[in-house]
Write a protein that holds these residues in place. Structure first.
Motif, PDB file in Angstrom:
ATOM      1  N   GLU A 139     -29.613 -19.580  -8.604  1.00  0.00           N
ATOM      2  CA  GLU A 139     -28.336 -18.977  -8.195  1.00  0.00           C
ATOM      3  C   GLU A 139     -27.170 -19.472  -9.031  1.00  0.00           C
ATOM      4  OE1 GLU A 139     -28.094 -19.834  -4.052  1.00  0.00           O
ATOM      5  OE2 GLU A 139     -29.414 -18.185  -3.460  1.00  0.00           O
TER       6      GLU A 139
ATOM      7  N   TRP B 254     -27.571 -28.735  -0.734  1.00  0.00           N
ATOM      8  CA  TRP B 254     -27.680 -27.302  -0.993  1.00  0.00           C
ATOM      9  C   TRP B 254     -27.104 -26.418   0.112  1.00  0.00           C
ATOM     10  CZ3 TRP B 254     -28.553 -27.918  -5.737  1.00  0.00           C
ATOM     11  CH2 TRP B 254     -29.522 -28.782  -6.238  1.00  0.00           C
TER      12      TRP B 254
ATOM     13  N   VAL C 102     -34.286 -22.505  -5.980  1.00  0.00           N
ATOM     14  CA  VAL C 102     -33.476 -21.306  -5.747  1.00  0.00           C
ATOM     15  C   VAL C 102     -32.001 -21.593  -5.988  1.00  0.00           C
ATOM     16  CG1 VAL C 102     -33.027 -21.582  -3.259  1.00  0.00           C
ATOM     17  CG2 VAL C 102     -33.266 -19.293  -4.232  1.00  0.00           C
ATOM     18  N   SER C 103     -31.560 -22.820  -5.718  1.00  0.00           N
ATOM     19  CA  SER C 103     -30.159 -23.165  -5.966  1.00  0.00           C
ATOM     20  C   SER C 103     -29.866 -23.194  -7.464  1.00  0.00           C
ATOM     21  CB  SER C 103     -29.831 -24.524  -5.332  1.00  0.00           C
ATOM     22  OG  SER C 103     -29.978 -24.470  -3.924  1.00  0.00           O
TER      23      SER C 103
ATOM     24  N   LEU D  30     -35.563 -25.167  -2.090  1.00  0.00           N
ATOM     25  CA  LEU D  30     -34.101 -25.142  -2.125  1.00  0.00           C
ATOM     26  C   LEU D  30     -33.579 -25.559  -3.506  1.00  0.00           C
ATOM     27  CD1 LEU D  30     -32.999 -26.617   1.332  1.00  0.00           C
ATOM     28  CD2 LEU D  30     -32.412 -24.368   0.397  1.00  0.00           C
TER      29      LEU D  30
ATOM     30  N   GLN E 147     -27.356 -22.264   4.323  1.00  0.00           N
ATOM     31  CA  GLN E 147     -27.540 -20.820   4.299  1.00  0.00           C
ATOM     32  C   GLN E 147     -28.955 -20.448   3.865  1.00  0.00           C
ATOM     33  OE1 GLN E 147     -25.585 -22.587   2.370  1.00  0.00           O
ATOM     34  NE2 GLN E 147     -25.500 -21.831   0.256  1.00  0.00           N
TER      35      GLN E 147
ATOM     36  N   GLY F 172     -38.431 -16.379   2.734  1.00  0.00           N
ATOM     37  CA  GLY F 172     -37.043 -16.733   2.484  1.00  0.00           C
ATOM     38  C   GLY F 172     -36.899 -18.244   2.549  1.00  0.00           C
TER      39      GLY F 172
ATOM     40  N   GLN G 222     -35.310 -21.146   3.901  1.00  0.00           N
ATOM     41  CA  GLN G 222     -34.508 -21.539   5.053  1.00  0.00           C
ATOM     42  C   GLN G 222     -35.124 -22.795   5.658  1.00  0.00           C
ATOM     43  OE1 GLN G 222     -35.006 -18.521   8.173  1.00  0.00           O
ATOM     44  NE2 GLN G 222     -36.593 -17.629   6.885  1.00  0.00           N
TER      45      GLN G 222
ATOM     46  N   HIS H  98     -31.594 -18.434   1.669  1.00  0.00           N
ATOM     47  CA  HIS H  98     -31.627 -17.934   0.298  1.00  0.00           C
ATOM     48  C   HIS H  98     -32.819 -16.992   0.130  1.00  0.00           C
ATOM     49  CE1 HIS H  98     -28.825 -21.153  -1.138  1.00  0.00           C
ATOM     50  NE2 HIS H  98     -29.403 -21.833  -0.157  1.00  0.00           N
TER      51      HIS H  98
ATOM     52  N   LEU I 151     -35.591 -15.563  -2.340  1.00  0.00           N
ATOM     53  CA  LEU I 151     -36.259 -16.053  -3.545  1.00  0.00           C
ATOM     54  C   LEU I 151     -37.183 -14.955  -4.062  1.00  0.00           C
ATOM     55  CD1 LEU I 151     -37.019 -18.189  -5.598  1.00  0.00           C
ATOM     56  CD2 LEU I 151     -38.617 -19.162  -3.945  1.00  0.00           C
TER      57      LEU I 151
END
Length: 298
Positions: A60, A118, A56-57, A53, A121, A216, A218, A123, A125
């Motif tokens: 983004e 985060w 990927v955050s 997380l 939702q 993904g 999650q 995301h 990747l």
């Protein structure tokens, strides 16, 4: 036997072995902590989720890939160090069940912190690795699984070099062999435990990126720790080599059982066959293939 498709068998076996490498990535994090402190770190899955997380955050938010990787590495190293200092160090010499429950509660704290920071939702990747299979000697091989195998091999090589050629690594091996003897000769156990938990955080980042790219990013990602348990049972809870071999065996068992036994039981066997195999193995060799047998003296 003349009609048996041996090429398909090899393809299924190779796919299973490559999938098993991903299980090994998670299991290595368990082994690092258990080998030095005897703690079954059930928070490893939450650390894996937090790492994925975080990365990927940052991506983004348009942080460059290399910078996002460096920041994520620093954060996971700091998280591992904080866990050792704030949670595990005060519980040294407590019963194993106390330490286990501490890591179990810690997993929910980390997941809650990840949700707070985060969001909840899902995301996507993308590591830029094409998952299109390619053919080699008549066998189809997933490019992503091959990449994951390469990452795992590199990680194991780095850990092997660290443990064999650095002072902290040699201290780690001494503590793993005998904590009391290591303490008696002057090794600073808190420092070594801190280094191990830091390494566990970094391993969680590597595994989190691989699994996050596949499934993904999650919150169910933290459940991949359950896949590591039969790996540890087969390989041994205190052996990095066992984590690799156990992962390969579990991956192969799952794929072969699904393809060749699944049609006889209605399918779905891949989800639970590894646990049945682990349970049977416990009855035969509780310490695992490479685990040290526990000797208790009266």
């Amino acid at each position: 036997m003349a009609d048996f498709d041996w090429a398909f068998l090899v393809e299924v076996l190779v796919g299973g072995l490559l999938s098993g490498v991903m299980y090994s990535l998670v299991a290595i994090g368990f082994v690092l902590v258990y080998k030095t402190s005897g703690v079954l770190n059930f928070a490893q899955g939450a650390m894996l989720l937090f790492a994925a997380l975080t990365f990927v955050s940052l991506i983004e938010r348009d942080v460059p890939f290399i910078a996002a990787m460096a920041i994520s590495l620093a954060i996971m190293a700091a998280l591992g160090l904080a866990i050792e200092r704030a949670v595990l160090r005060p519980l040294v010499n407590k019963p194993p069940i106390t330490l286990f429950m501490a890591t179990l509660g810690l997993s929910y704290v980390i997941e809650g912190a990840a949700q707070l920071l985060w969001g909840t939702q899902v995301h996507a990747l993308d590591l830029g690795i094409d998952d299109t299979p390619f053919e080699m000697a008549g066998v189809l091989i997933s490019q992503f699984d091959l990449f994951a195998a390469g990452v795992a091999a590199t990680l194991v090589a780095i850990l092997a070099a660290f443990f064999n050629f650095t002072r902290i690594g040699l201290s780690f091996r001494a503590v793993a062999d005998d904590q009391f003897a290591a303490y008696a000769v002057g090794l600073r156990l808190p420092r070594i435990w801190a280094a191990v938990w830091t390494a566990a955080g970094i391993v969680a980042l590597v595994a989190g990126l691989i699994w996050g790219s596949r499934l993904g990013v999650q919150f169910s990602l933290s459940l991949v720790v359950l896949k590591a348990l039969p790996v540890l049972v087969l390989g041994g809870f205190d052996s990095i080599l066992g984590a690799i071999v156990g992962g390969l065996l579990i991956g192969a068992f799952e794929k072969l059982s699904e393809v060749y036994l699944g049609p006889f039981v209605g399918g779905g066997i891949e989800g639970w066959f590894a646990y049945v195999a682990a349970l049977v193995f416990l009855l035969v060799r509780p310490a695992g293939l490479f685990g040290q047998k526990l000797v208790e003296r009266a």
